[in-house]
Write a protein that holds these residues in place. Structure first.
Motif, mmCIF file in Angstrom:
data_model
loop_
_atom_site.group_PDB
_atom_site.id
_atom_site.type_symbol
_atom_site.label_atom_id
_atom_site.label_comp_id
_atom_site.label_asym_id
_atom_site.label_seq_id
_atom_site.Cartn_x
_atom_site.Cartn_y
_atom_site.Cartn_z
ATOM 1 N N ASP A 6 0.767 -1.197 -0.055
ATOM 2 C CA ASP A 6 0.154 0.056 -0.025
ATOM 3 C C ASP A 6 0.791 1.254 0.035
ATOM 4 O OD1 ASP A 6 -2.485 -1.491 -0.229
ATOM 5 O OD2 ASP A 6 -2.665 -1.240 2.119
ATOM 6 N N ASP A 7 2.085 1.124 0.397
ATOM 7 C CA ASP A 7 2.880 2.291 0.453
ATOM 8 C C ASP A 7 3.684 2.464 -0.824
ATOM 9 O OD1 ASP A 7 4.407 0.052 0.944
ATOM 10 O OD2 ASP A 7 5.696 1.234 2.354
ATOM 11 N N GLY A 8 3.310 1.590 -1.723
ATOM 12 C CA GLY A 8 4.141 1.643 -3.243
ATOM 13 C C GLY A 8 3.707 2.691 -3.792
ATOM 14 N N PRO A 9 4.375 2.950 -5.237
ATOM 15 C CA PRO A 9 3.828 3.980 -5.957
ATOM 16 C C PRO A 9 2.511 4.010 -6.276
ATOM 17 C CG PRO A 9 5.081 2.479 -7.178
ATOM 18 C CD PRO A 9 5.343 2.175 -5.707
ATOM 19 N N VAL A 10 2.135 5.260 -6.401
ATOM 20 C CA VAL A 10 0.487 5.326 -6.989
ATOM 21 C C VAL A 10 0.363 6.130 -8.270
ATOM 22 C CG1 VAL A 10 -1.652 6.249 -6.190
ATOM 23 C CG2 VAL A 10 -0.291 5.433 -4.427
ATOM 24 N N THR A 11 1.117 7.012 -8.559
ATOM 25 C CA THR A 11 1.049 7.900 -9.411
ATOM 26 C C THR A 11 2.395 7.827 -10.424
ATOM 27 O OG1 THR A 11 2.002 9.993 -8.798
ATOM 28 C CG2 THR A 11 -0.415 9.402 -8.150
ATOM 29 N N ILE A 39 -2.093 9.922 -14.463
ATOM 30 C CA ILE A 39 -1.681 8.525 -14.434
ATOM 31 C C ILE A 39 -2.023 8.124 -13.121
ATOM 32 C CG2 ILE A 39 -0.285 6.738 -15.095
ATOM 33 C CD1 ILE A 39 0.512 8.423 -17.484
ATOM 34 N N ARG A 40 -2.797 7.199 -12.711
ATOM 35 C CA ARG A 40 -2.784 6.749 -11.138
ATOM 36 C C ARG A 40 -3.176 5.252 -10.924
ATOM 37 N NH1 ARG A 40 -6.947 9.156 -13.204
ATOM 38 N NH2 ARG A 40 -8.943 8.739 -12.551
ATOM 39 N N ARG A 41 -2.774 4.616 -9.904
ATOM 40 C CA ARG A 41 -3.413 3.406 -9.641
ATOM 41 C C ARG A 41 -4.691 3.914 -8.488
ATOM 42 N NH1 ARG A 41 -1.290 0.349 -4.547
ATOM 43 N NH2 ARG A 41 0.207 2.006 -4.579
ATOM 44 N N GLU A 42 -5.770 2.841 -8.796
ATOM 45 C CA GLU A 42 -6.984 3.073 -8.126
ATOM 46 C C GLU A 42 -7.290 1.585 -7.802
ATOM 47 O OE1 GLU A 42 -10.226 5.498 -9.752
ATOM 48 O OE2 GLU A 42 -9.077 7.163 -9.457
ATOM 49 N N GLY A 43 -6.984 1.017 -6.603
ATOM 50 C CA GLY A 43 -7.220 -0.418 -6.369
ATOM 51 C C GLY A 43 -6.591 -1.306 -7.339
ATOM 52 N N ASP A 44 -7.142 -2.065 -7.966
ATOM 53 C CA ASP A 44 -6.476 -2.935 -8.906
ATOM 54 C C ASP A 44 -6.376 -2.619 -10.483
ATOM 55 O OD1 ASP A 44 -9.017 -3.458 -9.200
ATOM 56 O OD2 ASP A 44 -9.018 -5.692 -8.944
ATOM 57 N N GLU A 45 -6.778 -1.444 -10.484
ATOM 58 C CA GLU A 45 -6.621 -0.679 -11.853
ATOM 59 C C GLU A 45 -5.654 0.641 -12.080
ATOM 60 O OE1 GLU A 45 -11.179 -1.967 -13.506
ATOM 61 O OE2 GLU A 45 -10.980 0.125 -12.333
ATOM 62 N N VAL A 46 -5.418 0.877 -13.201
ATOM 63 C CA VAL A 46 -4.789 2.300 -13.284
ATOM 64 C C VAL A 46 -5.630 2.914 -14.206
ATOM 65 C CG1 VAL A 46 -2.494 3.182 -14.595
ATOM 66 C CG2 VAL A 46 -2.281 1.147 -13.073
ATOM 67 N N ARG A 47 -5.914 4.397 -13.960
ATOM 68 C CA ARG A 47 -6.496 4.942 -14.711
ATOM 69 C C ARG A 47 -5.724 6.193 -15.225
ATOM 70 N NH1 ARG A 47 -11.802 3.967 -14.433
ATOM 71 N NH2 ARG A 47 -12.448 2.194 -12.998
ATOM 72 N N ALA A 48 -6.010 6.928 -16.419
ATOM 73 C CA ALA A 48 -5.628 8.166 -16.948
ATOM 74 C C ALA A 48 -6.520 8.626 -17.869
ATOM 75 C CB ALA A 48 -4.118 7.828 -17.694
ATOM 76 N N THR A 49 -6.213 9.657 -18.566
ATOM 77 C CA THR A 49 -7.114 10.436 -19.232
ATOM 78 C C THR A 49 -6.118 11.023 -20.538
ATOM 79 O OG1 THR A 49 -8.465 11.326 -17.312
ATOM 80 C CG2 THR A 49 -8.672 12.657 -19.469
ATOM 81 N N ALA A 80 1.790 -2.521 -15.240
ATOM 82 C CA ALA A 80 2.761 -3.359 -14.659
ATOM 83 C C ALA A 80 3.764 -2.620 -13.818
ATOM 84 C CB ALA A 80 3.703 -3.675 -16.058
ATOM 85 N N ILE A 81 3.896 -1.522 -13.948
ATOM 86 C CA ILE A 81 4.728 -0.757 -12.876
ATOM 87 C C ILE A 81 3.823 -0.394 -11.731
ATOM 88 C CG2 ILE A 81 5.781 1.691 -12.557
ATOM 89 C CD1 ILE A 81 6.249 1.877 -15.576
ATOM 90 N N LEU A 82 2.899 0.071 -11.854
ATOM 91 C CA LEU A 82 2.190 0.489 -10.402
ATOM 92 C C LEU A 82 1.290 -0.664 -9.719
ATOM 93 C CD1 LEU A 82 0.615 3.741 -11.637
ATOM 94 C CD2 LEU A 82 2.677 3.394 -10.213
ATOM 95 N N LEU A 83 1.112 -1.892 -10.581
ATOM 96 C CA LEU A 83 0.293 -2.801 -9.768
ATOM 97 C C LEU A 83 1.240 -3.920 -9.594
ATOM 98 C CD1 LEU A 83 -3.036 -2.714 -12.066
ATOM 99 C CD2 LEU A 83 -2.486 -1.645 -9.860
ATOM 100 N N ALA A 84 2.299 -4.368 -10.269
ATOM 101 C CA ALA A 84 3.015 -5.480 -10.138
ATOM 102 C C ALA A 84 4.557 -5.029 -9.762
ATOM 103 C CB ALA A 84 3.062 -6.348 -11.369
#
Length: 161
Positions: A6-11, A39-49, A80-84
Protein backbone atom coordinates in the motif's frame (compact mmCIF):
# COMPACT_ATOMS: atom_id res chain seq x y z
CA UNK A 1 -0.84 -11.71 -7.61
CA UNK A 2 2.47 -10.03 -6.73
CA UNK A 3 2.34 -6.31 -6.41
CA UNK A 4 3.49 -3.30 -4.47
CA UNK A 5 2.43 -2.75 -0.91
CA UNK A 6 0.00 0.00 0.00
CA UNK A 7 2.96 2.36 0.42
CA UNK A 8 4.17 1.62 -3.12
CA UNK A 9 3.96 4.07 -6.00
CA UNK A 10 0.49 5.34 -6.84
CA UNK A 11 1.02 7.86 -9.65
CA UNK A 12 3.24 8.51 -12.63
CA UNK A 13 5.00 11.20 -10.63
CA UNK A 14 5.98 8.61 -8.00
CA UNK A 15 8.06 6.70 -10.57
CA UNK A 16 8.98 9.30 -13.18
CA UNK A 17 10.76 12.29 -11.64
CA UNK A 18 10.66 15.79 -13.02
CA UNK A 19 13.40 16.22 -15.62
CA UNK A 20 12.93 12.65 -16.92
CA UNK A 21 9.62 13.16 -18.67
CA UNK A 22 10.36 12.91 -22.39
CA UNK A 23 8.14 9.86 -22.98
CA UNK A 24 5.97 10.36 -26.08
CA UNK A 25 2.83 9.09 -24.35
CA UNK A 26 3.13 10.42 -20.79
CA UNK A 27 5.97 12.94 -20.77
CA UNK A 28 5.07 16.50 -19.85
CA UNK A 29 8.38 17.71 -21.27
CA UNK A 30 7.84 16.26 -24.75
CA UNK A 31 6.52 19.11 -26.92
CA UNK A 32 4.97 16.77 -29.50
CA UNK A 33 3.83 14.10 -27.03
CA UNK A 34 0.35 12.94 -26.06
CA UNK A 35 0.67 14.13 -22.44
CA UNK A 36 -1.56 11.47 -20.87
CA UNK A 37 -2.96 13.04 -17.75
CA UNK A 38 -3.45 11.93 -14.15
CA UNK A 39 -1.94 8.44 -14.48
CA UNK A 40 -2.71 6.73 -11.17
CA UNK A 41 -3.43 3.46 -9.43
CA UNK A 42 -6.95 3.04 -8.06
CA UNK A 43 -7.33 -0.30 -6.31
CA UNK A 44 -6.46 -3.00 -8.84
CA UNK A 45 -6.67 -0.69 -11.85
CA UNK A 46 -4.64 2.09 -13.44
CA UNK A 47 -6.52 5.11 -14.75
CA UNK A 48 -5.52 8.05 -16.93
CA UNK A 49 -7.04 10.56 -19.31
CA UNK A 50 -6.19 11.33 -22.92
CA UNK A 51 -6.94 14.88 -24.03
CA UNK A 52 -6.81 14.53 -27.83
CA UNK A 53 -5.89 17.42 -30.07
CA UNK A 54 -7.08 18.12 -33.63
CA UNK A 55 -3.72 16.98 -35.04
CA UNK A 56 -4.55 13.47 -33.72
CA UNK A 57 -7.23 13.17 -36.41
CA UNK A 58 -7.55 10.26 -38.79
CA UNK A 59 -10.81 10.65 -40.69
CA UNK A 60 -12.75 13.85 -40.02
CA UNK A 61 -13.78 13.93 -36.37
CA UNK A 62 -12.11 10.59 -35.58
CA UNK A 63 -9.01 9.89 -33.44
CA UNK A 64 -6.26 8.04 -35.32
CA UNK A 65 -6.23 4.36 -34.34
CA UNK A 66 -2.47 4.32 -33.88
CA UNK A 67 -2.74 6.98 -31.19
CA UNK A 68 -5.48 4.97 -29.47
CA UNK A 69 -3.08 2.01 -29.51
CA UNK A 70 -0.25 4.14 -28.09
CA UNK A 71 -2.43 5.35 -25.20
CA UNK A 72 -3.54 1.79 -24.39
CA UNK A 73 0.05 0.52 -24.57
CA UNK A 74 1.09 3.20 -22.10
CA UNK A 75 -1.56 2.44 -19.48
CA UNK A 76 -0.82 -1.29 -19.74
CA UNK A 77 2.82 -0.43 -19.08
CA UNK A 78 1.82 1.60 -16.05
CA UNK A 79 -0.32 -1.30 -14.83
CA UNK A 80 2.85 -3.43 -14.77
CA UNK A 81 4.72 -0.68 -12.90
CA UNK A 82 2.06 0.45 -10.43
CA UNK A 83 0.25 -2.87 -9.84
CA UNK A 84 3.02 -5.46 -10.11
CA UNK A 85 6.14 -3.37 -9.42
CA UNK A 86 7.71 -4.46 -12.74
CA UNK A 87 9.17 -2.06 -15.31
CA UNK A 88 8.20 -3.81 -18.53
CA UNK A 89 7.89 -3.32 -22.27
CA UNK A 90 5.15 -4.63 -24.52
CA UNK A 91 5.98 -7.84 -26.37
CA UNK A 92 2.56 -8.38 -27.97
CA UNK A 93 -0.66 -6.39 -28.01
CA UNK A 94 -4.04 -7.30 -29.49
CA UNK A 95 -6.50 -4.49 -30.18
CA UNK A 96 -10.19 -4.40 -30.89
CA UNK A 97 -11.57 -1.20 -32.34
CA UNK A 98 -15.20 -1.18 -31.24
CA UNK A 99 -16.36 2.30 -32.22
CA UNK A 100 -15.13 5.49 -33.82
CA UNK A 101 -13.34 7.53 -31.17
CA UNK A 102 -13.80 11.32 -31.29
CA UNK A 103 -10.90 13.66 -30.63
CA UNK A 104 -12.90 16.60 -29.30
CA UNK A 105 -13.40 15.45 -25.68
CA UNK A 106 -11.32 13.93 -22.86
CA UNK A 107 -11.08 10.15 -23.12
CA UNK A 108 -10.80 7.99 -19.97
CA UNK A 109 -8.33 5.10 -20.01
CA UNK A 110 -8.35 2.14 -17.63
CA UNK A 111 -5.99 -0.84 -17.39
CA UNK A 112 -5.33 -3.81 -15.16
CA UNK A 113 -3.47 -7.09 -14.84
CA UNK A 114 -4.58 -10.56 -15.76
CA UNK A 115 -1.52 -12.09 -14.11
CA UNK A 116 2.15 -11.50 -13.37
CA UNK A 117 4.59 -14.42 -13.36
CA UNK A 118 8.33 -13.97 -13.20
CA UNK A 119 9.37 -11.55 -15.95
CA UNK A 120 5.99 -11.68 -17.73
CA UNK A 121 2.91 -9.58 -17.17
CA UNK A 122 -0.41 -10.06 -18.94
CA UNK A 123 -2.50 -6.90 -18.98
CA UNK A 124 -5.69 -5.44 -20.42
CA UNK A 125 -6.74 -1.86 -21.19
CA UNK A 126 -9.75 0.08 -22.43
CA UNK A 127 -10.19 3.51 -24.00
CA UNK A 128 -13.64 4.80 -23.09
CA UNK A 129 -15.79 7.09 -25.18
CA UNK A 130 -17.01 10.39 -23.71
CA UNK A 131 -20.45 8.82 -23.14
CA UNK A 132 -18.97 5.86 -21.24
CA UNK A 133 -18.91 3.08 -23.84
CA UNK A 134 -15.71 1.38 -24.93
CA UNK A 135 -14.09 2.68 -28.11
CA UNK A 136 -11.01 0.44 -28.13
CA UNK A 137 -9.80 -2.39 -25.92
CA UNK A 138 -6.49 -4.19 -25.74
CA UNK A 139 -4.79 -7.24 -24.27
CA UNK A 140 -1.05 -7.49 -24.02
CA UNK A 141 1.95 -9.46 -22.89
CA UNK A 142 4.66 -7.32 -21.31
CA UNK A 143 8.13 -8.50 -20.31
CA UNK A 144 10.49 -7.05 -17.73
CA UNK A 145 13.09 -4.69 -19.14
CA UNK A 146 16.50 -6.20 -19.97
CA UNK A 147 18.96 -5.55 -17.14
CA UNK A 148 20.99 -3.03 -19.15
CA UNK A 149 17.87 -0.96 -19.85
CA UNK A 150 16.63 -1.33 -16.27
CA UNK A 151 20.02 -0.15 -14.94
CA UNK A 152 19.85 2.95 -17.14
CA UNK A 153 16.27 3.59 -15.98
CA UNK A 154 17.37 3.34 -12.33
CA UNK A 155 20.04 5.97 -13.03
CA UNK A 156 17.39 8.32 -14.41
CA UNK A 157 14.32 7.44 -12.35
CA UNK A 158 15.57 5.99 -9.07
CA UNK A 159 15.26 2.62 -7.34
CA UNK A 160 11.73 1.78 -8.53
CA UNK A 161 13.07 1.13 -12.04
Amino acid sequence: MPGPTDDGPVTRDDVLPAGARQCFACGDDNPIGMHLDDIRREGDEVRATLHPRPEYQSYPGVLHGGLSATALDEVMGYSAILLAGIWAATATMDLRYRAQVPYDAPLPLVAGLVDARGRRVRAWARLHLPGGGVGVDAKGLLVALPEETAARARELYGPMA
